[in-house]
Design a protein around this motif. Structure first.
Motif, short mmCIF file in Angstrom:
data_model
loop_
_atom_site.label_atom_id
_atom_site.label_comp_id
_atom_site.label_asym_id
_atom_site.label_seq_id
_atom_site.Cartn_x
_atom_site.Cartn_y
_atom_site.Cartn_z
N SER A 109 0.27 -1.10 0.06
CA SER A 109 -0.22 0.33 -0.17
C SER A 109 0.79 1.47 -0.54
O SER A 109 1.90 1.08 0.94
CB SER A 109 -0.96 -0.01 1.34
N GLN A 110 0.33 2.47 -0.90
CA GLN A 110 1.08 3.65 -0.63
C GLN A 110 1.41 4.72 0.83
O GLN A 110 0.50 4.58 1.83
CB GLN A 110 0.66 4.67 -1.37
N ASN A 111 2.60 4.54 0.79
CA ASN A 111 2.93 4.85 2.17
C ASN A 111 4.05 6.00 2.40
O ASN A 111 4.70 5.68 2.21
CB ASN A 111 3.71 3.16 3.22
N THR A 112 3.91 7.53 1.74
CA THR A 112 4.57 8.06 1.17
C THR A 112 5.41 8.05 2.87
O THR A 112 7.11 8.20 2.47
CB THR A 112 3.95 9.64 1.00
N GLU A 113 5.35 8.05 3.64
CA GLU A 113 6.56 8.59 4.58
C GLU A 113 6.73 7.04 5.28
O GLU A 113 8.25 7.53 5.35
CB GLU A 113 5.03 9.04 6.45
N GLU A 114 6.72 6.39 4.87
CA GLU A 114 8.08 5.15 4.86
C GLU A 114 8.48 4.90 3.49
O GLU A 114 9.74 5.13 3.48
CB GLU A 114 6.55 3.62 4.46
N ALA A 115 8.19 6.03 1.91
CA ALA A 115 9.07 6.15 1.37
C ALA A 115 10.05 6.84 1.64
O ALA A 115 11.14 6.68 1.36
CB ALA A 115 7.60 6.43 0.25
#
Length: 228
Positions: free
Chosen positions: A135-141
């Protein structure tokens, strides 16, 4: 934000490979020394020799001395990775990624990334960014991309600069964009042009804005030519 194409380490104006050319040259010579007797190499690999397993993976991947077979390559690379070799782990991830099998690619990239490999960290970050196998996760990215960028990875620096720019966090974006620009990142040149034109964090400078705009065109043309 430019869309990550289905090949490893691509960003607008910046491409990179998982492993250095020198590493593959070393692999080539290791393989060439042993390829006179493929069956002997297989027996050594079957005995648990990780170097032989990695060599067989390489040979099946590129069809060197044997008929190319990606599934067989993955099998041998996985065995070579069983002792925690980040190169083998990253290669398994890349082969799955190139097959668009993102769910299998991500855990292998993570294993490699946890060893501190900046290219694998970059891949984990972009996969979180573009929802590839997760799932998209900008913070993890951002967490993974920062690890990579802080090691000097140009692709990750492009991404970090682009993310912060789009978040309007120009002060945080600027140093990443500068570093990425030095590595011919077209996205960085485009954003820096806008920042100098509109005085975003930096002082307005029409001359510098024009220079960055011209560099963007140059970098983009180089990138387009490399894809032909």
């Amino acid at each position: 934000m430019p869309v990550l194409q289905n090949r490893a380490f691509h960003y607008e104006g910046y491409t990179d490979e998982l492993f250095s050319f020198n590493y593959f040259v070393l692999f080539f010579f290791v393989v060439s020394c042993k390829s006179n007797n493929i069956r002997r190499l297989e027996l050594i690999a079957e005995s648990g020799d990780h170097e032989a397993q990695g060599n067989l993976g390489f040979m099946y991947q590129y069809g060197y001395g044997v008929k190319g077979n990606i599934k067989e390559a993955i099998k041998w690379y996985k065995l070579a990775a069983s002792d925690g070799d980040p190169v083998a782990e990253g290669t398994v991830g890349r082969l799955y990624f190139e097959m668009d099998d993102y769910q299998n690619a991500l855990p292998w990239f993570k294993k490699c990334a946890l060893h501190g490999n900046s290219d694998c960290q970059d891949m984990v970050g972009t996969m979180y960014l573009y929802s590839q196998g997760v799932s998209q996760n900008t913070e993890e990215a951002k967490r993974w991309l920062k690890k990579s960028a802080d090691q000097g990875n140009g692709s990750a620096q492009c991404y970090m600069g682009d993310i912060y720019f789009n978040e309007k966090s120009y002060e945080q974006a600027f140093p990443y964009l500068q570093k990425a620009f030095e590595k011919s990142c077209a996205t960085a040149a485009k954003h820096l042009s806008k920042m100098y034109k509109d005085g975003l964090f930096v002082k307005e400078n029409a001359i510098q804005a024009k220079k960055m705009s011209e560099k963007y065109a140059d970098f983009k043309a180089q990138d387009d030519a490399s894809e032909d």
